[in-house]
Design a protein around this motif. Structure first.
Motif, PDB file in Angstrom:
ATOM      1  N   ALA A 129       0.837  -1.212   0.000  1.00  0.00           N
ATOM      2  CA  ALA A 129       0.000   0.000   0.000  1.00  0.00           C
ATOM      3  C   ALA A 129       0.864   1.250   0.000  1.00  0.00           C
ATOM      4  N   GLY A 130       1.972   1.215  -0.752  1.00  0.00           N
ATOM      5  CA  GLY A 130       2.850   2.384  -0.835  1.00  0.00           C
ATOM      6  C   GLY A 130       2.433   3.287  -1.976  1.00  0.00           C
ATOM      7  N   ARG A 131       3.425   3.980  -2.557  1.00  0.00           N
ATOM      8  CA  ARG A 131       3.125   4.990  -3.589  1.00  0.00           C
ATOM      9  C   ARG A 131       2.337   4.385  -4.745  1.00  0.00           C
ATOM     10  N   ILE A 132       2.831   3.273  -5.272  1.00  0.00           N
ATOM     11  CA  ILE A 132       2.197   2.739  -6.484  1.00  0.00           C
ATOM     12  C   ILE A 132       1.003   1.838  -6.131  1.00  0.00           C
ATOM     13  N   GLY A 133       1.078   1.168  -4.974  1.00  0.00           N
ATOM     14  CA  GLY A 133      -0.050   0.323  -4.547  1.00  0.00           C
ATOM     15  C   GLY A 133      -1.318   1.146  -4.365  1.00  0.00           C
ATOM     16  N   PRO A 169       7.652  -3.970  -2.234  1.00  0.00           N
ATOM     17  CA  PRO A 169       9.022  -3.703  -2.696  1.00  0.00           C
ATOM     18  C   PRO A 169       9.571  -4.829  -3.581  1.00  0.00           C
ATOM     19  N   THR A 170      10.489  -4.451  -4.459  1.00  0.00           N
ATOM     20  CA  THR A 170      11.023  -5.370  -5.467  1.00  0.00           C
ATOM     21  C   THR A 170      11.472  -6.735  -4.887  1.00  0.00           C
ATOM     22  N   PRO A 171      12.190  -6.787  -3.752  1.00  0.00           N
ATOM     23  CA  PRO A 171      12.671  -8.092  -3.280  1.00  0.00           C
ATOM     24  C   PRO A 171      11.554  -9.091  -2.948  1.00  0.00           C
ATOM     25  N   THR A 172      10.308  -8.613  -2.830  1.00  0.00           N
ATOM     26  CA  THR A 172       9.196  -9.519  -2.498  1.00  0.00           C
ATOM     27  C   THR A 172       8.515 -10.090  -3.748  1.00  0.00           C
ATOM     28  N   HIS A 173       8.785  -9.517  -4.936  1.00  0.00           N
ATOM     29  CA  HIS A 173       7.975  -9.821  -6.122  1.00  0.00           C
ATOM     30  C   HIS A 173       8.024 -11.294  -6.528  1.00  0.00           C
ATOM     31  N   ALA A 174       9.251 -11.829  -6.640  1.00  0.00           N
ATOM     32  CA  ALA A 174       9.373 -13.194  -7.196  1.00  0.00           C
ATOM     33  C   ALA A 174       8.688 -14.215  -6.279  1.00  0.00           C
ATOM     34  N   ASP A 175       8.864 -14.056  -4.970  1.00  0.00           N
ATOM     35  CA  ASP A 175       8.212 -14.994  -4.037  1.00  0.00           C
ATOM     36  C   ASP A 175       6.691 -14.901  -4.164  1.00  0.00           C
ATOM     37  N   TYR A 176       6.191 -13.689  -4.249  1.00  0.00           N
ATOM     38  CA  TYR A 176       4.728 -13.527  -4.363  1.00  0.00           C
ATOM     39  C   TYR A 176       4.207 -14.100  -5.684  1.00  0.00           C
ATOM     40  N   ILE A 177       4.964 -13.910  -6.764  1.00  0.00           N
ATOM     41  CA  ILE A 177       4.528 -14.496  -8.049  1.00  0.00           C
ATOM     42  C   ILE A 177       4.449 -16.013  -7.901  1.00  0.00           C
ATOM     43  N   PHE A 197       5.179  -2.334 -16.889  1.00  0.00           N
ATOM     44  CA  PHE A 197       5.832  -1.306 -17.706  1.00  0.00           C
ATOM     45  C   PHE A 197       4.731  -0.386 -18.231  1.00  0.00           C
ATOM     46  N   ASN A 198       4.299   0.504 -17.346  1.00  0.00           N
ATOM     47  CA  ASN A 198       3.107   1.331 -17.596  1.00  0.00           C
ATOM     48  C   ASN A 198       3.246   2.262 -18.786  1.00  0.00           C
ATOM     49  N   ARG A 199       4.511   2.594 -19.147  1.00  0.00           N
ATOM     50  CA  ARG A 199       4.662   3.634 -20.182  1.00  0.00           C
ATOM     51  C   ARG A 199       4.159   3.170 -21.543  1.00  0.00           C
ATOM     52  N   ALA A 232      -3.078  -6.390   1.318  1.00  0.00           N
ATOM     53  CA  ALA A 232      -2.133  -7.078   2.202  1.00  0.00           C
ATOM     54  C   ALA A 232      -0.868  -6.232   2.291  1.00  0.00           C
ATOM     55  N   GLU A 233      -0.428  -5.948   3.488  1.00  0.00           N
ATOM     56  CA  GLU A 233       0.665  -4.997   3.759  1.00  0.00           C
ATOM     57  C   GLU A 233       1.378  -5.406   5.026  1.00  0.00           C
ATOM     58  N   THR A 234       2.672  -5.171   5.103  1.00  0.00           N
ATOM     59  CA  THR A 234       3.373  -5.414   6.359  1.00  0.00           C
ATOM     60  C   THR A 234       3.148  -4.268   7.355  1.00  0.00           C
ATOM     61  N   ASP A 235       2.845  -3.084   6.829  1.00  0.00           N
ATOM     62  CA  ASP A 235       2.578  -1.926   7.691  1.00  0.00           C
ATOM     63  C   ASP A 235       1.062  -1.868   7.939  1.00  0.00           C
ATOM     64  N   CYS A 277       2.406  -7.791 -11.770  1.00  0.00           N
ATOM     65  CA  CYS A 277       3.534  -7.491 -10.885  1.00  0.00           C
ATOM     66  C   CYS A 277       4.212  -6.211 -11.322  1.00  0.00           C
ATOM     67  N   GLU A 278       4.466  -5.353 -10.366  1.00  0.00           N
ATOM     68  CA  GLU A 278       5.215  -4.133 -10.666  1.00  0.00           C
ATOM     69  C   GLU A 278       6.628  -4.496 -11.129  1.00  0.00           C
ATOM     70  N   LYS A 279       7.225  -3.603 -11.890  1.00  0.00           N
ATOM     71  CA  LYS A 279       8.601  -3.785 -12.338  1.00  0.00           C
ATOM     72  C   LYS A 279       9.553  -3.469 -11.207  1.00  0.00           C
ATOM     73  N   PRO A 280      10.758  -3.968 -11.154  1.00  0.00           N
ATOM     74  CA  PRO A 280      11.214  -5.133 -11.900  1.00  0.00           C
ATOM     75  C   PRO A 280      10.772  -6.404 -11.173  1.00  0.00           C
ATOM     76  N   ALA A 304      -2.011   6.167 -18.002  1.00  0.00           N
ATOM     77  CA  ALA A 304      -1.330   4.910 -18.343  1.00  0.00           C
ATOM     78  C   ALA A 304      -1.624   3.830 -17.300  1.00  0.00           C
ATOM     79  N   TYR A 305      -1.638   4.203 -16.015  1.00  0.00           N
ATOM     80  CA  TYR A 305      -1.924   3.208 -14.974  1.00  0.00           C
ATOM     81  C   TYR A 305      -3.350   2.673 -15.121  1.00  0.00           C
ATOM     82  N   ARG A 306      -4.286   3.534 -15.502  1.00  0.00           N
ATOM     83  CA  ARG A 306      -5.669   3.052 -15.706  1.00  0.00           C
ATOM     84  C   ARG A 306      -5.725   2.101 -16.899  1.00  0.00           C
TER      85      ARG A 306
HETATM   86  N1  LIG Z   1       5.555   1.347 -12.688  1.00  0.00           N
HETATM   87  C1  LIG Z   1       5.808   2.439 -11.999  1.00  0.00           C
HETATM   88  O1  LIG Z   1       5.587   3.543 -12.455  1.00  0.00           O
HETATM   89  C2  LIG Z   1       6.325   2.315 -10.593  1.00  0.00           C
HETATM   90  C3  LIG Z   1       6.401   3.480  -9.802  1.00  0.00           C
HETATM   91  C4  LIG Z   1       6.844   3.337  -8.482  1.00  0.00           C
HETATM   92  C5  LIG Z   1       7.238   2.108  -8.001  1.00  0.00           C
HETATM   93  N2  LIG Z   1       7.185   1.012  -8.805  1.00  0.00           N
HETATM   94  C6  LIG Z   1       7.581  -0.312  -8.293  1.00  0.00           C
HETATM   95  O2  LIG Z   1       6.581  -0.696  -7.344  1.00  0.00           O
HETATM   96  C7  LIG Z   1       7.180  -1.334  -6.223  1.00  0.00           C
HETATM   97  C8  LIG Z   1       6.807  -0.564  -4.951  1.00  0.00           C
HETATM   98  O3  LIG Z   1       7.317   0.741  -5.056  1.00  0.00           O
HETATM   99  P1  LIG Z   1       6.723   1.973  -4.204  1.00  0.00           P
HETATM  100  O4  LIG Z   1       7.404   3.184  -4.735  1.00  0.00           O
HETATM  101  O5  LIG Z   1       5.239   1.926  -4.161  1.00  0.00           O
HETATM  102  O6  LIG Z   1       7.323   1.612  -2.774  1.00  0.00           O
HETATM  103  P2  LIG Z   1       6.806   2.107  -1.339  1.00  0.00           P
HETATM  104  O7  LIG Z   1       7.961   1.915  -0.436  1.00  0.00           O
HETATM  105  O8  LIG Z   1       6.140   3.440  -1.440  1.00  0.00           O
HETATM  106  O9  LIG Z   1       5.647   1.050  -0.976  1.00  0.00           O
HETATM  107  C9  LIG Z   1       5.879  -0.303  -0.732  1.00  0.00           C
HETATM  108  C10 LIG Z   1       4.881  -0.755   0.324  1.00  0.00           C
HETATM  109  O10 LIG Z   1       4.981  -2.185   0.449  1.00  0.00           O
HETATM  110  C11 LIG Z   1       4.928  -2.501   1.847  1.00  0.00           C
HETATM  111  N3  LIG Z   1       5.571  -3.803   2.049  1.00  0.00           N
HETATM  112  C12 LIG Z   1       6.846  -4.066   2.451  1.00  0.00           C
HETATM  113  N4  LIG Z   1       7.045  -5.392   2.483  1.00  0.00           N
HETATM  114  C13 LIG Z   1       5.881  -5.966   2.103  1.00  0.00           C
HETATM  115  C14 LIG Z   1       5.481  -7.301   1.936  1.00  0.00           C
HETATM  116  N5  LIG Z   1       6.323  -8.326   2.166  1.00  0.00           N
HETATM  117  N6  LIG Z   1       4.204  -7.537   1.540  1.00  0.00           N
HETATM  118  C15 LIG Z   1       3.332  -6.528   1.326  1.00  0.00           C
HETATM  119  N7  LIG Z   1       3.674  -5.242   1.456  1.00  0.00           N
HETATM  120  C16 LIG Z   1       4.936  -4.966   1.835  1.00  0.00           C
HETATM  121  C17 LIG Z   1       5.609  -1.344   2.547  1.00  0.00           C
HETATM  122  O11 LIG Z   1       5.187  -1.277   3.901  1.00  0.00           O
HETATM  123  C18 LIG Z   1       5.143  -0.170   1.706  1.00  0.00           C
HETATM  124  O12 LIG Z   1       3.961   0.402   2.189  1.00  0.00           O
HETATM  125  C19 LIG Z   1       8.681  -1.387  -6.505  1.00  0.00           C
HETATM  126  O13 LIG Z   1       8.979  -2.638  -7.063  1.00  0.00           O
HETATM  127  C20 LIG Z   1       8.901  -0.295  -7.549  1.00  0.00           C
HETATM  128  O14 LIG Z   1       9.968  -0.588  -8.441  1.00  0.00           O
HETATM  129  C21 LIG Z   1       6.722   1.097 -10.081  1.00  0.00           C
END
Ligand SMILES: NC(=O)c1ccc[n+]([C@@H]2O[C@H](COP(=O)([O-])OP(=O)(O)OC[C@H]3O[C@@H](n4cnc5c(N)ncnc54)[C@H](O)[C@@H]3O)[C@@H](O)[C@H]2O)c1
Length: 328
Positions: free
Chosen positions: A9-13, A67-75, A116-118, A32-35, A87-90, A278-280
């Motif tokens: 639930a961060g910036r892109i979520g 965050p990126t390090p969680t992507h592959a496990d979640y996939i 790859f939203n662009r 689903a979020e750790t925070d 899945c968000e990049k990368p 683009a996100y829509r």
């Molecule tokens: N396509 C795009 O335009 C774009 C833009 C920004 C970010 N991203 C990608 O999106 C991903 C997230 O980036 P962001 O900028 O939103 O990061 P962020 O730090 O703002 O948000 C990540 C959120 O995930 C939560 N989190 C941490 N571990 C978690 C877990 N194991 N399970 C669930 N939630 C967890 C964090 O608490 C945080 O709220 C990154 O992979 C980044 O590369 C893509």
């Protein structure tokens, strides 16, 4: 009704969750979020629930924005449950890990789309359509400019995978999308000119990459972590029969003119504003893919190929040599 759970639930979520909630025929089943407080806030905003990861994996589809390090496990967890995945990049920062993850997803036969939203930006998509329609003949030179308004926080830099794998990966995907041919050579130069702390963290903030395809098409990518006038996002495609150009997008079309000349608004400030449409559109494409109405693109292989180009760029910048990207 397609149920989608959001992980992260961060910036892109938050953007994706809002788009899911607003999309007809789709339901945001939870976050689903750790925070816990970030999860609760986002869930409340859209009248949905907080979930643990196991619950999220019971939705029809999952959108991975953690965050990126969680992507592959979640996939892989979603693959085991047979769920469609956006899945968000990368996908991961290690090509070896991406390969094992994609093999798991492929064995499970799940839909997998990468963010790859662009490709879905209406301006860049129009460049692609008009290239494909042959309006400028054979493409010869492609220029992609991608400059952030200001550097990200150092905490982000430290875990991002670096400018090439985190930021330029968008441009490397865009290059593949528009060139319509795989780059076979990568040359790169990179510096730390914006913030010495970025250099101290082992990253660069300014970079140029040149790609060459087998037929000789050339692409130059220009990245900076600084642009004083806003989020600088431009593309120019030059071909045998002319030029296609997509410029920056402004909040309004109003100019002011006075004795100092003409002045327009600063360009849209950052990705949340610049790529809102683009996100829509990418969510819409994912929904169609998850329903089996269209293939998922960009897909896992696109994610891997862009990462392999980023890896080649890292090596080219380090060594000063031209590098051939690894086979996908
Ligand atoms: N396509 C795009 O335009 C774009 C833009 C920004 C970010 N991203 C990608 O999106 C991903 C997230 O980036 P962001 O900028 O939103 O990061 P962020 O730090 O703002 O948000 C990540 C959120 O995930 C939560 N989190 C941490 N571990 C978690 C877990 N194991 N399970 C669930 N939630 C967890 C964090 O608490 C945080 O709220 C990154 O992979 C980044 O590369 C893509």
């Amino acid at each position: 009704m397609l149920d989608i759970a959001v992980l992260g639930a961060g910036r892109i979520g938050r953007i994706h969750a809002g788009n899911i909630a607003a999309h007809a025929g789709v339901r945001l089943v939870g976050v689903a979020e750790t925070d816990a407080s970030a999860a609760a806030q986002l869930a409340a905003l859209h009248g949905t629930r907080t979930l643990d990861v196991a619950d999220a994996m019971r939705a029809d589809a999952v959108l991975i924005a953690s965050p990126t390090p969680t992507h592959a496990d979640y996939i892989e967890q979603a693959a085991a449950a047979g769920r469609a995945v956006f899945c968000e990049k990368p996908i991961d920062l290690s090509a070896a890990r991406v390969r094992t993850c994609l093999a798991t997803a492929q064995r499970a036969g799940i839909v997998l789309m990468v963010g790859f939203n662009r490709r879905f930006d209406p301006h860049f998509a129009a460049v692609k359509q008009r290239l494909d329609a042959g309006e400028i003949g054979a493409l010869e030179l492609l220029t992609i400019i991608n400059r952030d308004p200001s550097p990200p926080p150092l905490s982000y830099v430290a875990n991002s995978g670096g400018l090439f794998r985190d930021m330029m990966i968008h441009d490397l995907d865009m290059a593949r999308f528009l060139l319509d041919e795989e780059p076979v050579e990568v040359t790169a130069a990179a510096s730390c000119l914006v913030d010495p702390a970025i250099g101290a963290a082992g990253d660069v903030d300014t970079a140029l990459v040149t790609l060459r395809t087998a037929s000789g098409r050339l692409c130059q990518i220009s990245n900076s972590r600084r642009a004083t006038y806003g989020y600088d996002q431009r593309i120019e495609a030059h071909g045998a029969g002319g030029l296609l150009r997509a410029g920056n997008v402004f909040p309004t079309t109003v100019d002011i003119a006075n004795a100092s000349g003409f002045r327009s608004d600063p360009v849209l400030p950052f990705f949340l504003e610049r790529y809102a449409a683009a996100y829509r559109a990418e969510l819409d494409a994912f929904v169609k893919a998850a329903r089996g109405e269209a293939p998922a693109r960009p897909n896992g292989e696109d994610g891997l190929r862009a990462l392999l180009l980023a890896d080649a760029a890292v090596e080219a910048a380090r060594s000063g040599r031209t590098v051939q990207p690894a086979e996908a």
